[in-house]
Design an enzyme around this catalytic site. Structure first.
Site, PDB file in Angstrom:
ATOM      1  N   ASP A   1      26.199  25.788 -66.027  1.00 33.66           N
ATOM      2  CA  ASP A   1      27.100  26.596 -65.198  1.00 33.66           C
ATOM      3  C   ASP A   1      28.525  26.532 -65.741  1.00 33.66           C
ATOM      4  O   ASP A   1      29.166  25.486 -65.681  1.00 33.66           O
ATOM      5  CB  ASP A   1      27.062  26.068 -63.763  1.00 33.66           C
TER       6      ASP A   1
ATOM      7  N   HIS B   1      22.083  37.747 -63.337  1.00 32.30           N
ATOM      8  CA  HIS B   1      23.412  37.269 -62.960  1.00 32.30           C
ATOM      9  C   HIS B   1      24.361  37.251 -64.158  1.00 32.30           C
ATOM     10  O   HIS B   1      25.526  37.664 -64.042  1.00 32.30           O
ATOM     11  CB  HIS B   1      23.298  35.869 -62.363  1.00 32.30           C
TER      12      HIS B   1
END
Length: 441
Positions: A251, A349
């Protein structure tokens, strides 16, 4: 991974290392050894950051004499400078422990009280980040620890300007965020007059700072909400790596980097066109968007790992795009698979949030994970304390979130439960406090 000596991970003079940045009188611990003496000894250990004696920098008292200070472990000895052109905690590497808190000014408190509060908080942050106790009333929670990369960052919310009579100085970037269709926001855990971000590589040091900030607020402000988060600890991986979130995904791969030629323009507010402009006080500052994003982990973990990768658009193992390469390989958004469909799905995403899909919109994501327990039904209350930094949220967070709101494959697995937007002033110079250019203008 943090530096392994007393190097400052900030934007100011590297000579102001831990243990040498302040000239005030030393404050002795109950064992007779000041934290400054501990830090000076840590600096004397050399660039290797070797831990001598007890792990974690504990003081070993010599029988019948003055205790000899031992060097702090490298994690404890690392300090970040408070003073500089930008506040700490923005470009500082992610710490292992974090607290986010919002305060509302107390009834009757105004500009004078806000200035006094920011003066106290700035002085407190200077002491704590240098590894000093929090004044004469220090609780002793972090007595035997070094600064541990502690940072304190302060911001102002939309209502702060009404409460202080400075509505005409409120910048346009603080206009309320639009509502998104997937929002399930709790107003009790959203917004606030003032915002504080605390990060440290030691949990006790982080808590000590939070408690000190709350105590220093006195009668001027009350806590509106507070959230606690965490990240991977320094040294937990064989080499420095991008962190993972609670979904197991790498992330932060596409974060802008300070070495990028346009980093400053994207992240920090530029000087105003004229010194008298209403928002001139914000030069060198930034905007922080804060979102508490709950991850529906039971649903997510029920997906096949390959389907998880298609939702994100990246491989779980190493964060590389589904189109191949390594974590830092650019997405190949035009590659088609044998079925004639994009290898990175249209609703993935990574595709929707990519800067090239959003007219170059970029933000510096600096989140913490959180876990606030398990409900009666066995569902974990866990997810991401999302914090992102940008020079203009209307060009950073808002357009990207609008696109995600319309068709992100990740949306069914997350729920936005709290939100805040804060103007974060530039850094304070020595002898100044954060927000002084606004509050004394």
């Amino acid at each position: 991974m943090k530096p392994t000596s007393t190097a400052i991970t900030g934007t100011t003079d590297p000579s102001k290392a831990a243990g040498g940045a302040r000239e005030e009188k030393e404050t002795d611990t109950p064992g007779g050894v000041s934290r400054r003496r501990l830090l000076r000894t840590a600096g004397a250990a050399g660039a290797g950051g070797l831990a001598l004696g007890a792990a974690g920098g504990a003081v070993a008292a010599a029988a019948g004499g003055d205790p000899a200070p031992t060097a702090l472990a490298s994690v404890g000895a690392t300090a970040v400078a408070f003073h500089g052109p930008h506040q700490p905690g923005i470009t500082t590497p992610l710490q292992a422990h974090g607290h986010l808190a919002a305060f509302d000014l107390a009834p009757g408190a105004g500009r004078k009280e806000a200035a006094g509060l920011m003066r106290r908080w700035s002085a407190l942050a200077t002491e704590l980040m240098a590894g000093e106790p929090a004044g004469t009333g220090d609780t002793g929670v972090a007595l035997d620890a070094g600064p541990s990369s502690l940072t304190l960052t302060f911001g102002f919310g939309h209502g702060f300007f009404d409460r202080t009579g400075l509505t005409d100085r409120r910048p346009g970037g603080l206009d309320p965020l639009p509502l998104f269709s997937a929002d399930r926001l709790d107003p009790r855990r959203s917004n606030g007059d003032l915002w504080v971000q605390i990060g440290a590589d030691d949990g006790l040091v982080a808590f000590h700072a939070l408690r000190a900030v709350q105590r220093a607020a006195g009668d001027a402000a009350r806590v509106r909400w507070q959230m606690t988060g965490f990240n991977r600890s320094p040294g937990a991986t064989a080499r420095p790596m991008t962190t993972r979130n609670l979904m197991g995904q790498v992330d932060g791969t596409n974060n802008p980097r300070p070495s990028d030629p346009d980093f400053t323009r994207r992240i920090f507010v530029p000087p105003a066109a004229s010194p008298g402009a209403p928002d001139a006080w914000l030069a060198g500052g930034s905007y922080a968007v804060v979102r508490r994003i709950r991850m529906l982990l039971d649903d997510w973990e029920g997906l096949d790992p390959r389907e998880q990768e298609r939702v994100i658009g990246r491989r779980r193992a190493d964060g590389a795009p589904l189109t191949g390469g390594t974590e830092t390989t650019p997405l190949d958004l035009h590659r088609l698979g044998p079925d004639g469909l994009p290898v990175i799905p249209a609703n993935a995403h990574a595709r929707i949030s990519a800067p090239e899909q959003n007219s170059g919109a970029a933000m510096l994501r600096r989140p913490f994970s959180y876990h606030d327990g398990i409900g009666p039904d066995g569902t974990p209350d866990a997810g991401l304390l999302f914090v992102c930094w940008q020079a203009d949220p209307l060009r950073g967070f808002v357009p990207v979130q609008r696109k995600l709101d319309r068709g992100d494959a990740l949306s069914p697995f997350v729920r936005h439960e709290a939100s805040g937007l804060f103007a974060v002033p530039g850094g304070a110079g020595r002898g100044e406090y954060v927000g002084q250019r606004l509050l004394e203008s």
